[in-house]
Design a protein around this motif. Structure first.
Motif, mmCIF file in Angstrom:
data_model
loop_
_atom_site.group_PDB
_atom_site.id
_atom_site.type_symbol
_atom_site.label_atom_id
_atom_site.label_comp_id
_atom_site.label_asym_id
_atom_site.label_seq_id
_atom_site.Cartn_x
_atom_site.Cartn_y
_atom_site.Cartn_z
ATOM 1 N N LEU A 735 0.676 -0.984 -0.102
ATOM 2 C CA LEU A 735 -0.404 0.031 -0.029
ATOM 3 C C LEU A 735 0.887 0.904 -0.268
ATOM 4 O O LEU A 735 0.690 1.949 -1.068
ATOM 5 C CB LEU A 735 -1.236 -0.113 0.685
ATOM 6 C CG LEU A 735 -1.607 1.317 1.524
ATOM 7 C CD1 LEU A 735 -2.836 1.408 -0.264
ATOM 8 C CD2 LEU A 735 -2.247 1.481 2.323
ATOM 9 N N ASN A 736 1.983 1.009 1.254
ATOM 10 C CA ASN A 736 2.906 2.461 1.431
ATOM 11 C C ASN A 736 3.739 3.115 -0.229
ATOM 12 O O ASN A 736 3.845 3.767 -0.412
ATOM 13 C CB ASN A 736 4.090 2.069 1.991
ATOM 14 C CG ASN A 736 3.130 2.634 3.395
ATOM 15 O OD1 ASN A 736 1.749 3.113 3.498
ATOM 16 N ND2 ASN A 736 3.556 2.564 4.515
ATOM 17 N N THR A 737 4.080 1.359 -0.972
ATOM 18 C CA THR A 737 4.379 1.424 -1.950
ATOM 19 C C THR A 737 3.462 2.049 -3.283
ATOM 20 O O THR A 737 4.518 2.941 -4.231
ATOM 21 C CB THR A 737 4.845 0.390 -3.119
ATOM 22 O OG1 THR A 737 6.298 -0.213 -1.684
ATOM 23 C CG2 THR A 737 5.845 0.150 -3.906
ATOM 24 N N PHE A 738 2.495 1.618 -3.342
ATOM 25 C CA PHE A 738 1.104 2.540 -3.887
ATOM 26 C C PHE A 738 1.618 3.354 -3.815
ATOM 27 O O PHE A 738 0.821 4.123 -5.482
ATOM 28 C CB PHE A 738 0.343 1.584 -3.857
ATOM 29 C CG PHE A 738 -1.414 2.266 -4.344
ATOM 30 C CD1 PHE A 738 -1.320 1.866 -5.850
ATOM 31 C CD2 PHE A 738 -2.183 2.834 -3.571
ATOM 32 C CE1 PHE A 738 -2.588 2.552 -6.281
ATOM 33 C CE2 PHE A 738 -3.226 3.443 -4.345
ATOM 34 C CZ PHE A 738 -2.946 3.188 -5.662
ATOM 35 N N VAL A 739 1.298 4.425 -2.502
ATOM 36 C CA VAL A 739 0.945 5.646 -2.360
ATOM 37 C C VAL A 739 2.610 6.356 -3.181
ATOM 38 O O VAL A 739 2.139 7.401 -3.178
ATOM 39 C CB VAL A 739 1.155 5.569 -0.816
ATOM 40 C CG1 VAL A 739 0.802 7.136 -0.677
ATOM 41 C CG2 VAL A 739 -0.970 5.097 -0.555
ATOM 42 N N HIS A 740 3.943 5.577 -2.305
ATOM 43 C CA HIS A 740 4.785 6.717 -3.212
ATOM 44 C C HIS A 740 5.131 6.555 -4.261
ATOM 45 O O HIS A 740 5.490 7.676 -5.131
ATOM 46 C CB HIS A 740 5.653 5.548 -2.608
ATOM 47 C CG HIS A 740 7.508 6.272 -2.458
ATOM 48 N ND1 HIS A 740 7.646 7.848 -1.492
ATOM 49 C CD2 HIS A 740 8.001 6.265 -3.563
ATOM 50 C CE1 HIS A 740 8.645 6.926 -2.344
ATOM 51 N NE2 HIS A 740 9.226 6.757 -3.265
ATOM 52 N N ILE A 741 4.586 6.010 -5.332
ATOM 53 C CA ILE A 741 4.335 6.081 -6.600
ATOM 54 C C ILE A 741 3.106 6.384 -7.441
ATOM 55 O O ILE A 741 3.752 7.508 -8.036
ATOM 56 C CB ILE A 741 4.038 4.385 -7.615
ATOM 57 C CG1 ILE A 741 5.479 3.404 -6.694
ATOM 58 C CG2 ILE A 741 4.261 4.883 -8.688
ATOM 59 C CD1 ILE A 741 5.112 1.803 -8.020
ATOM 60 N N ASN A 742 2.519 7.033 -6.957
ATOM 61 C CA ASN A 742 2.169 7.992 -7.194
ATOM 62 C C ASN A 742 1.950 8.773 -6.797
ATOM 63 O O ASN A 742 1.872 9.820 -7.449
ATOM 64 C CB ASN A 742 -0.362 7.500 -6.751
ATOM 65 C CG ASN A 742 -0.480 6.446 -7.278
ATOM 66 O OD1 ASN A 742 -0.985 6.698 -8.725
ATOM 67 N ND2 ASN A 742 -0.616 5.823 -7.105
ATOM 68 N N ALA A 743 2.456 9.494 -5.887
ATOM 69 C CA ALA A 743 2.870 11.093 -5.268
ATOM 70 C C ALA A 743 4.052 11.052 -6.723
ATOM 71 O O ALA A 743 4.028 12.282 -6.373
ATOM 72 C CB ALA A 743 3.397 10.815 -4.123
ATOM 73 N N VAL A 744 5.129 10.194 -6.530
ATOM 74 C CA VAL A 744 6.095 11.387 -7.782
ATOM 75 C C VAL A 744 6.216 11.461 -9.273
ATOM 76 O O VAL A 744 6.096 12.052 -9.887
ATOM 77 C CB VAL A 744 7.392 9.745 -7.841
ATOM 78 C CG1 VAL A 744 8.205 10.485 -8.440
ATOM 79 C CG2 VAL A 744 7.825 8.842 -6.624
ATOM 80 N N ARG A 745 4.415 10.410 -9.471
ATOM 81 C CA ARG A 745 3.965 10.829 -10.853
ATOM 82 C C ARG A 745 3.465 12.168 -10.759
ATOM 83 O O ARG A 745 3.423 12.371 -11.835
ATOM 84 C CB ARG A 745 2.886 9.754 -10.679
ATOM 85 C CG ARG A 745 3.796 8.368 -11.477
ATOM 86 C CD ARG A 745 2.254 7.919 -12.055
ATOM 87 N NE ARG A 745 3.205 5.960 -11.857
ATOM 88 C CZ ARG A 745 1.792 4.982 -12.315
ATOM 89 N NH1 ARG A 745 0.993 4.923 -11.780
ATOM 90 N NH2 ARG A 745 2.490 3.448 -12.511
ATOM 91 N N LEU A 746 2.828 12.010 -9.620
ATOM 92 C CA LEU A 746 1.535 13.376 -9.488
ATOM 93 C C LEU A 746 2.493 14.661 -9.528
ATOM 94 O O LEU A 746 2.186 15.917 -10.127
ATOM 95 C CB LEU A 746 1.142 13.205 -8.235
ATOM 96 C CG LEU A 746 -0.254 14.085 -7.714
ATOM 97 C CD1 LEU A 746 -1.108 14.789 -9.206
ATOM 98 C CD2 LEU A 746 -1.275 13.847 -6.786
#
Length: 833
Positions: A735-746
């Protein structure tokens, strides 16, 4: 042969074979036009004769078999035209069409060939001519802020590494080689550097603070709390007397052989430990936002009371380093307090095995489906009356009434219970355990929580234990320890005073952060609007993100000394008595929790009568040492503490690529956490893939939104199949990996939108890189870290994030723009949606 006939026969032959340039002009004399006379020779044999009158040499010729004569001009012409091929034919055609002579045509051809060669030379030179370097095409930022950023970034890089093959080494290689782990740390990274810099700044603030003349004022309380910690003479003089005094008041300790099993009141001791000393045997009590309503708070009763940091440590081999170190810690402390060697050894084994019984029923967020009763459910609400029936051996009502006397706690009071199963089993353990074992356990909880506040002998025992379990070789300096204690027990006061020291630059800093937040939030709204989600889900997410706000530091009105003093009017401080000040701090933390709880009561405005709104108590930071941007669920707000704006970690003059690669990713991460929400996080942690390749995930409560469920399952497989982490770690961190990846994309997309209309400016020292490259470099360097083996073990055992190098690798494999800007070959990794 008649000479006249021969001359007549030769004339047409010569005229037919004569070149245009040989045609006689009208001015030619008859003597010049006179034909030569041919001497009679054998047929077919060449001949030559002298010009008439001996003045000109005759042209060579021959006599054919039929007796006719030929000249060499005609022969040479035919031969040359035959030998010249297409060149000769071209020349003849040009002469015929242009009417120019042979020399003129040949000169023209030569000139054309020369021009063609010159053109080819120009083309080759143009192709081979060195291009203007990219670094010279656009201006380079030369401000002090840009130079500072480069001075921080460039020395960390290993330019010999390939960013495509090993971005971790490329971004962090030189930093890793030149920055060994400090002896006082188990880990060292950008976040640790920032928090250490904040403590140094607070220390400087305290050292330069004017001597407070008004007793009990805010500066007076802060200064004398800190001074009491720094007064080692008083601490060494007291030794362990403060601890022994409280142990005596609580009914003594069985391991010290001063305990009466019949007169000891277990429930009363348990109540006092929670209320007066902030110790949490078996469970801890907190006041948190109610998941059913953002404007309300609720009491949460959650598992606690293990001496080791995670339940899994108790299942390791008896000879493992962690188990041996913990047992030795138990023994050393009890012996230092006066227990005999035999009693201390027996005590150590007994407490470890008792805690192992607690660990067996402690819930976790990363268990198999067969362990469903041990799941953590942060949305489970129940009344104290029902809870008392589930766990009859636990005095819930008495403990909570003692902690929050003004909150009108009753059997009908609702509480948040992440694991009713745990409390039920703890009740069974308590009822089946003799009182001497219970006494040893709860007294150990009290003693171990306060050892660091005692004299050097006890501090040394703690330091040895931390060295063995965390890898910390040397304890932190006393000033740093005292600042961290001040941040823990007086967070609001310290943060308010420290923020005021940054007030001059705070306004500009706040404006930049707010602009970054709005840009990133608008980018998130655009992505959501274009998403394929169900209409109801999309509208809910759009509404939540659209109403999300940001708070940078405390508002200016909250920094006024009178306001802060009013909130701290129940925080007492005593000169030169460090242990007593710790007890005051514990009592005040309980007061803050009660104030939050009182917000729910009808007609309640403020517990102190000081005119504060309820939200002001919700804004209270329990940990003033944290320098992380977080999402506050109850307020639907991103909070950026002023510490993150400390120079040189932040500067409003940094280029956008640097700001968005560092602070921007943190803001985007907080927004993404808010987008998912704790209810979704909880439901995710209730899904267990016994075998993620063959078993369909089972949801014990509500299903995850597709964007989270599909992506997290995809990331699990990516990490496991790539051999990047074990299955348990992949499940726990997905879950935290998912959040982190989306944060970098965003953050990357937000920067791209801003850069479309912005001026192209280079980062000094990195002129060969575009702003997207600098963005990824700045982001990557936020993950540069070095950890002790013990800390790495802890990350793998209970961490909610992948190891930093692995997290960086997985993240960049999922952000397609990274491969594009660094011109990397397409990888084989699956890109999860």
């Amino acid at each position: 042969m008649d000479v006249d006939k021969m001359a007549a026969a030769e004339t047409p032959l010569r005229q037919n074979g004569r070149e245009a340039d040989d045609t006689p002009s009208a001015n030619d004399t008859s003597k010049d036009r006179e034909d030569t006379c041919l001497s009679e020779k054998p047929k077919g044999v060449p001949y030559s004769d002298a010009a008439s009158n001996g003045k000109k040499k005759k042209k060579k010729g021959w006599v054919t078999k039929d007796g006719s004569a030929g000249d060499t001009d005609s022969l040479k012409k035919g031969k040359k035209e035959s030998e010249g091929g297409w060149i000769g034919r071209t020349e003849a055609g040009l002469r015929k069409r242009s009417g120019m002579g042979r020399r003129t045509v040949r000169a023209a051809i030569a000139l054309g060939v020369l021009l063609l060669l010159l053109l080819l030379a120009v083309i080759v030179m143009a192709a081979c001519w060195p291009k203007t370097p990219h670094r010279l095409l656009f201006p380079t930022c030369e401000t002090s802020a840009c130079l500072t950023a480069s001075a921080l970034m460039v020395p960390r890089m290993n330019l010999s590494a390939s960013p495509c093959d090993d971005f971790w080494n490329f971004a962090c290689g030189e930093w890793l080689a030149g920055n060994p782990l400090p002896a006082t740390r188990s880990k060292w990274n950008r976040q640790e550097e920032l928090e250490y810099a904040v403590r140094e700044s607070i220390r400087a603030m305290l050292a330069t603070m004017p001597h407070p003349t008004r007793v009990k004022s805010l500066p007076w309380k802060v200064k004398y709390f800190y001074d009491s910690c720094m007064s080692l003479d008083n601490v060494e003089t007291d030794k362990d007397r403060p601890l022994r005094k409280i142990i005596k008041e609580l009914g003594d300790w069985h391991v010290l052989r001063e305990f009466s099993v019949h007169s000891w009141d277990f429930k009363r001791t348990w109540q006092r430990l929670h209320t007066e000393y902030g110790v949490t045997p078996f469970f801890k009590v907190e006041v948190v936002p109610d998941p059913r309503g953002a404007e309300r708070n609720i009491i949460q009763i959650s598992p606690a009371g293990l001496g080791l940091p995670d339940r899994s440590y108790y299942y390791r081999q008896p000879t493992s380093d962690v188990v041996l170190a913990y047992k030795r810690f138990l023994k050393d402390v009890s012996q230092q307090l006066g227990a005999t060697t035999d009693y201390a050894s027996s005590f150590s084994d007994d407490v470890f095995h008792f805690e192992k019984r607690i660990a067996e029923v402690t819930p976790s967020t990363h268990l198999s489906l067969n362990d469903a009763p041990l799941l953590w459910d942060s949305s489970n609400v129940d009344t104290l009356g029902n809870l008392q029936q589930i766990a009859p051996s636990i005095p819930f009502l008495e403990i909570l009434q003692a902690m929050f006397p003004r909150a009108n706690i009753q059997d009908t009071t609702e509480v948040l219970v992440p694991s009713a199963f745990y409390l039920s089993r703890i009740s069974t353990i308590i009822s089946s355990t003799d009182r001497s074992a219970l006494n040893n356990y709860v007294m150990w909880n009290f003693a171990s929580a306060n050892l660091i506040y005692l004299s050097k002998e006890y501090q040394n025992i703690v330091n040895i234990f931390r060295k063995e379990t965390e890898g910390i070789k040397v304890p932190a300096e006393r000033w740093e320890f005292c600042v961290s204690v001040l941040q823990k027990y007086m967070p609001y006061a310290v943060m308010a005073l420290h923020q005021k020291t940054m007030q001059k630059q705070m306004e500009g800093n706040r404006r930049v952060v707010e602009e970054m937040f709005h840009t990133i939030r608008n980018t998130a709204l655009s992505r959501l609007a274009e998403s394929p989600f169900h209409r109801l889900l999309k509208n809910k997410l759009l509404d939540k993100v659209g109403n999300m706000s940001v708070q940078v530091g405390y508002p200016d009105t909250a920094l006024e000394e009178s306001v802060v003093e009013e909130k701290l009017n129940k925080m007492f401080v005593q000169k030169n008595d460090f242990f007593q000040n710790i007890l005051y701090g514990i009592s005040f933390r309980r007061e803050v929790m009660e104030q939050r709880l009182l917000i729910n009561m009808p007609g309640h405005h403020n517990g102190n009568g000081n005119g504060f709104s309820g939200d002001s108590w919700n804004n209270w930071r329990d940990d003033g040492s944290s320098a992380s941007i977080v999402y506050e669920q109850g307020a639907n707000r991103v909070f950026a503490p002023h510490q993150v704006l400390l120079h040189p970690f932040f500067n409003p003059g940094y280029l956008r690529s640097v700001l968005y690669g560092t602070l921007g990713v943190s803001i985007a991460e907080a927004i993404t956490h808010g987008l998912i929400g704790d209810d979704i996080v909880t439901s995710l942690y209730k899904r267990f893939d016994h075998d993620i390749y063959t078993t369909t995930p089972v949801s014990l409560v509500e299903p995850l939104p597709p964007f989270a469920e599909e992506s997290t399952n995809c990331l699990k497989k990516l990490v496991i199949n790539g051999g990047l982490a074990p299955i348990a770690v992949a499940n726990r961190t997905s879950l935290n990996t998912f959040v982190h990846i989306n944060a970098v994309r965003l953050a990357s997309e937000a920067l791209e939108h801003l850069s479309a209309d912005g001026q192209h400016i280079h980062q000094p020292g990195l002129e060969d890189y575009e702003l997207e490259n600098v963005f990824f470099l700045a982001y990557g360097q936020t993950l540069c870290s070095v950890l002790t083996p013990q800390e790495l073990d802890a990350v793998d055992t209970m961490g909610k994030n992948l190891r930093d190098p692995v997290l960086m690798k997985v993240t960049l494999s999922q952000v397609r723009k990274f491969a594009s800007v660094f011109e990397c070959q397409p990888g084989s990794a699956t890109v999860c949606r």
